[in-house]
Design a protein around this motif. Structure first.
Motif, PDB file in Angstrom:
ATOM      1  N   LYS A  59      -2.802 -15.219   8.161  1.00 50.37           N
ATOM      2  CA  LYS A  59      -4.160 -14.753   8.355  1.00 50.37           C
ATOM      3  C   LYS A  59      -4.952 -15.113   7.101  1.00 50.37           C
ATOM      4  CE  LYS A  59      -6.609 -10.399   9.076  1.00 50.37           C
ATOM      5  NZ  LYS A  59      -6.439  -8.944   9.134  1.00 50.37           N
ATOM      6  N   SER A  60      -6.157 -15.642   7.309  1.00 50.76           N
ATOM      7  CA  SER A  60      -7.002 -16.022   6.183  1.00 50.76           C
ATOM      8  C   SER A  60      -8.400 -15.455   6.382  1.00 50.76           C
ATOM      9  CB  SER A  60      -7.076 -17.541   6.066  1.00 50.76           C
ATOM     10  OG  SER A  60      -8.037 -17.918   5.110  1.00 50.76           O
ATOM     11  N   GLU A  61      -8.928 -14.851   5.329  1.00 50.36           N
ATOM     12  CA  GLU A  61     -10.277 -14.309   5.381  1.00 50.36           C
ATOM     13  C   GLU A  61     -11.191 -15.062   4.419  1.00 50.36           C
ATOM     14  OE1 GLU A  61     -10.814 -10.267   5.767  1.00 50.36           O
ATOM     15  OE2 GLU A  61      -9.160 -10.081   7.166  1.00 50.36           O
ATOM     16  N   VAL A  62     -10.750 -16.234   3.967  1.00 49.80           N
ATOM     17  CA  VAL A  62     -11.511 -16.992   2.986  1.00 49.80           C
ATOM     18  C   VAL A  62     -12.845 -17.453   3.557  1.00 49.80           C
ATOM     19  CG1 VAL A  62     -11.521 -19.099   1.608  1.00 49.80           C
ATOM     20  CG2 VAL A  62      -9.483 -17.698   1.707  1.00 49.80           C
ATOM     21  N   ASP A  63     -12.846 -17.938   4.787  1.00 50.77           N
ATOM     22  CA  ASP A  63     -14.100 -18.417   5.381  1.00 50.77           C
ATOM     23  C   ASP A  63     -15.120 -17.297   5.534  1.00 50.77           C
ATOM     24  OD1 ASP A  63     -13.110 -20.990   5.550  1.00 50.77           O
ATOM     25  OD2 ASP A  63     -12.311 -20.696   7.574  1.00 50.77           O
ATOM     26  N   ASP A  64     -14.661 -16.098   5.866  1.00 46.24           N
ATOM     27  CA  ASP A  64     -15.569 -14.958   6.013  1.00 46.24           C
ATOM     28  C   ASP A  64     -16.153 -14.517   4.678  1.00 46.24           C
ATOM     29  OD1 ASP A  64     -14.901 -15.015   8.671  1.00 46.24           O
ATOM     30  OD2 ASP A  64     -13.467 -13.360   8.540  1.00 46.24           O
ATOM     31  N   LYS A  65     -15.403 -14.734   3.602  1.00 49.22           N
ATOM     32  CA  LYS A  65     -15.828 -14.246   2.291  1.00 49.22           C
ATOM     33  C   LYS A  65     -16.384 -15.349   1.393  1.00 49.22           C
ATOM     34  CE  LYS A  65     -12.742 -10.381   2.510  1.00 49.22           C
ATOM     35  NZ  LYS A  65     -12.065  -9.386   1.777  1.00 49.22           N
ATOM     36  N   ARG A  66     -16.587 -16.536   1.941  1.00 51.00           N
ATOM     37  CA  ARG A  66     -17.107 -17.640   1.137  1.00 51.00           C
ATOM     38  C   ARG A  66     -18.473 -17.265   0.566  1.00 51.00           C
ATOM     39  NH1 ARG A  66     -15.169 -22.571   0.904  1.00 51.00           N
ATOM     40  NH2 ARG A  66     -14.061 -22.333   2.853  1.00 51.00           N
ATOM     41  N   GLY A  67     -18.606 -17.368  -0.758  1.00 51.75           N
ATOM     42  CA  GLY A  67     -19.862 -17.069  -1.433  1.00 51.75           C
ATOM     43  C   GLY A  67     -20.066 -15.600  -1.749  1.00 51.75           C
ATOM     44  N   ALA A  68     -19.213 -14.734  -1.249  1.00 49.57           N
ATOM     45  CA  ALA A  68     -19.336 -13.295  -1.507  1.00 49.57           C
ATOM     46  C   ALA A  68     -18.445 -12.908  -2.683  1.00 49.57           C
ATOM     47  CB  ALA A  68     -18.919 -12.508  -0.273  1.00 49.57           C
ATOM     48  N   PRO A  69     -18.807 -11.871  -3.417  1.00 44.13           N
ATOM     49  CA  PRO A  69     -17.950 -11.446  -4.528  1.00 44.13           C
ATOM     50  C   PRO A  69     -16.637 -10.871  -4.008  1.00 44.13           C
ATOM     51  CG  PRO A  69     -19.783  -9.932  -4.247  1.00 44.13           C
ATOM     52  CD  PRO A  69     -20.015 -11.070  -3.305  1.00 44.13           C
ATOM     53  N   VAL A  70     -15.558 -11.152  -4.729  1.00 46.24           N
ATOM     54  CA  VAL A  70     -14.228 -10.682  -4.363  1.00 46.24           C
ATOM     55  C   VAL A  70     -13.653  -9.946  -5.566  1.00 46.24           C
ATOM     56  CG1 VAL A  70     -11.920 -11.373  -3.636  1.00 46.24           C
ATOM     57  CG2 VAL A  70     -13.897 -12.625  -2.810  1.00 46.24           C
ATOM     58  N   LYS A  71     -13.065  -8.804  -5.327  1.00 42.81           N
ATOM     59  CA  LYS A  71     -12.469  -8.014  -6.404  1.00 42.81           C
ATOM     60  C   LYS A  71     -11.040  -8.477  -6.653  1.00 42.81           C
ATOM     61  CE  LYS A  71     -15.232  -4.003  -5.407  1.00 42.81           C
ATOM     62  NZ  LYS A  71     -15.383  -3.042  -4.357  1.00 42.81           N
ATOM     63  N   ILE A  72     -10.578  -8.294  -7.870  1.00 41.91           N
ATOM     64  CA  ILE A  72      -9.202  -8.629  -8.216  1.00 41.91           C
ATOM     65  C   ILE A  72      -8.272  -7.761  -7.384  1.00 41.91           C
ATOM     66  CG2 ILE A  72      -7.452  -8.543 -10.041  1.00 41.91           C
ATOM     67  CD1 ILE A  72      -9.654  -9.238 -12.014  1.00 41.91           C
ATOM     68  N   GLY A  73      -7.277  -8.380  -6.770  1.00 42.45           N
ATOM     69  CA  GLY A  73      -6.323  -7.665  -5.938  1.00 42.45           C
ATOM     70  C   GLY A  73      -6.717  -7.557  -4.476  1.00 42.45           C
ATOM     71  N   GLU A  74      -7.933  -7.988  -4.128  1.00 43.01           N
ATOM     72  CA  GLU A  74      -8.371  -7.926  -2.733  1.00 43.01           C
ATOM     73  C   GLU A  74      -7.630  -8.987  -1.920  1.00 43.01           C
ATOM     74  OE1 GLU A  74     -12.545  -8.244  -0.224  1.00 43.01           O
ATOM     75  OE2 GLU A  74     -12.605  -7.875  -2.374  1.00 43.01           O
ATOM     76  N   GLU A  75      -7.182  -8.610  -0.726  1.00 37.46           N
ATOM     77  CA  GLU A  75      -6.399  -9.502   0.114  1.00 37.46           C
ATOM     78  C   GLU A  75      -7.279 -10.590   0.723  1.00 37.46           C
ATOM     79  OE1 GLU A  75      -4.747  -8.613   4.312  1.00 37.46           O
ATOM     80  OE2 GLU A  75      -3.176  -8.048   2.895  1.00 37.46           O
ATOM     81  N   LEU A  76      -6.889 -11.851   0.502  1.00 34.09           N
ATOM     82  CA  LEU A  76      -7.580 -12.988   1.096  1.00 34.09           C
ATOM     83  C   LEU A  76      -6.724 -13.654   2.171  1.00 34.09           C
ATOM     84  CD1 LEU A  76      -9.002 -14.676  -2.129  1.00 34.09           C
ATOM     85  CD2 LEU A  76     -10.228 -13.267  -0.485  1.00 34.09           C
ATOM     86  N   PHE A  77      -5.413 -13.579   2.011  1.00 33.67           N
ATOM     87  CA  PHE A  77      -4.466 -14.221   2.921  1.00 33.67           C
ATOM     88  C   PHE A  77      -3.323 -13.266   3.223  1.00 33.67           C
ATOM     89  CE2 PHE A  77      -6.063 -17.618   0.147  1.00 33.67           C
ATOM     90  CZ  PHE A  77      -6.530 -18.528   1.074  1.00 33.67           C
ATOM     91  N   GLN A  78      -2.694 -13.485   4.371  1.00 30.82           N
ATOM     92  CA  GLN A  78      -1.393 -12.880   4.652  1.00 30.82           C
ATOM     93  C   GLN A  78      -0.429 -14.042   4.798  1.00 30.82           C
ATOM     94  OE1 GLN A  78      -1.427 -10.236   8.000  1.00 30.82           O
ATOM     95  NE2 GLN A  78      -2.622  -8.692   6.938  1.00 30.82           N
ATOM     96  N   ILE A  79       0.641 -14.009   4.023  1.00 33.69           N
ATOM     97  CA  ILE A  79       1.601 -15.108   3.981  1.00 33.69           C
ATOM     98  C   ILE A  79       2.983 -14.575   4.325  1.00 33.69           C
ATOM     99  CG2 ILE A  79       2.653 -16.852   2.481  1.00 33.69           C
ATOM    100  CD1 ILE A  79       0.064 -16.790   0.850  1.00 33.69           C
ATOM    101  N   ALA A  80       3.732 -15.360   5.081  1.00 28.00           N
ATOM    102  CA  ALA A  80       5.106 -14.973   5.432  1.00 28.00           C
ATOM    103  C   ALA A  80       6.041 -16.130   5.149  1.00 28.00           C
ATOM    104  CB  ALA A  80       5.198 -14.588   6.906  1.00 28.00           C
ATOM    105  N   GLN A  81       7.260 -15.787   4.775  1.00 28.63           N
ATOM    106  CA  GLN A  81       8.290 -16.794   4.592  1.00 28.63           C
ATOM    107  C   GLN A  81       8.980 -16.985   5.938  1.00 28.63           C
ATOM    108  OE1 GLN A  81      10.098 -14.566   1.301  1.00 28.63           O
ATOM    109  NE2 GLN A  81      10.040 -16.480   0.171  1.00 28.63           N
ATOM    110  N   ARG A  82       9.034 -18.209   6.390  1.00 27.15           N
ATOM    111  CA  ARG A  82       9.621 -18.488   7.715  1.00 27.15           C
ATOM    112  C   ARG A  82      11.073 -18.050   7.817  1.00 27.15           C
ATOM    113  NH1 ARG A  82       7.871 -21.592  11.850  1.00 27.15           N
ATOM    114  NH2 ARG A  82       5.698 -22.061  11.625  1.00 27.15           N
ATOM    115  N   ASP A  83      11.817 -18.166   6.721  1.00 24.06           N
ATOM    116  CA  ASP A  83      13.230 -17.806   6.781  1.00 24.06           C
ATOM    117  C   ASP A  83      13.461 -16.302   6.601  1.00 24.06           C
ATOM    118  OD1 ASP A  83      12.363 -17.924   4.155  1.00 24.06           O
ATOM    119  OD2 ASP A  83      14.309 -18.536   3.375  1.00 24.06           O
TER     120      ASP A  83
END
Length: 185
Positions: A59-83
């Protein structure tokens, strides 16, 4: 930058009024604000987003937050290891007492109903949730074999190996439990 411009305007006004000392103070404040803005721009230009693991972006929220301020630690992506994908099961309250940690079973996904994936129960969350007119419990399991074709978010059905019971018990136990509950037997 706006603070620097404001301080510069103030310095010009103070100089016009003949207040040289206050003008110099405003000029220094403008230089400090400009330095802060330059430092912020430098940090933004060199900024990198790094994940603590290598994996697939779910899951990526980068496109929604483009140009907006982002706080340190705020979730931008959800990443999973396939294995290291985990299975999340939803078990009805009438069946949860038969589920145990370490129990084996099989999972068939909606995408590949003919293929069975072996699983092992790792954890049972003891708190029930109200869902679809009844209570359900979350049970987490791991895949015992790698499944490279798996995708996160795939749905399906699981069957867990429980103690052997007669065919008559399998067909009637839910009805008998229902009657016991309603009649307080």
């Amino acid at each position: 930058r706006s603070e620097a411009e404001k301080a510069m305007t103030e310095a010009t006004m103070k100089r016009a009024e003949g207040k040289e000392a206050e003008s110099q103070m405003s000029m220094q404040a403008a230089l400090a604000a400009r330095a802060q803005a330059d430092l912020a721009r430098y940090r933004i230009e060199r900024a990198e987003v790094k994940a603590p693991i290598a994996g697939v972006i779910l899951k990526s929220e980068v496109d929604d937050k483009r140009g907006a301020p982002v706080k340190i630690g705020e979730e931008l992506f959800q990443i999973a290891q396939r294995d290291r994908l985990r299975v999340e099961l939803t078990v009805n309250e009438r069946d949860i007492q038969r589920v145990k940690v370490g129990q084996l079973g099989n999972l068939a996904t909606t995408a590949q109903p003919g293929k069975k994936f072996p699983i092992k129960v790792d954890r049972i969350v003891p708190l029930g949730e109200a869902k679809e007119g009844g209570n359900v419990f979350k049970v987490y399991a791991t895949l015992l074999e790698e499944a490279p074709e798996w995708r996160p978010g795939v749905a399906g059905e699981a069957r867990l190996d429980v103690e052997r019971r007669s065919l008559a018990w399998q067909w009637t136990h839910r009805f008998i439990d229902f009657v016991r509950l309603k009649l307080w037997i």
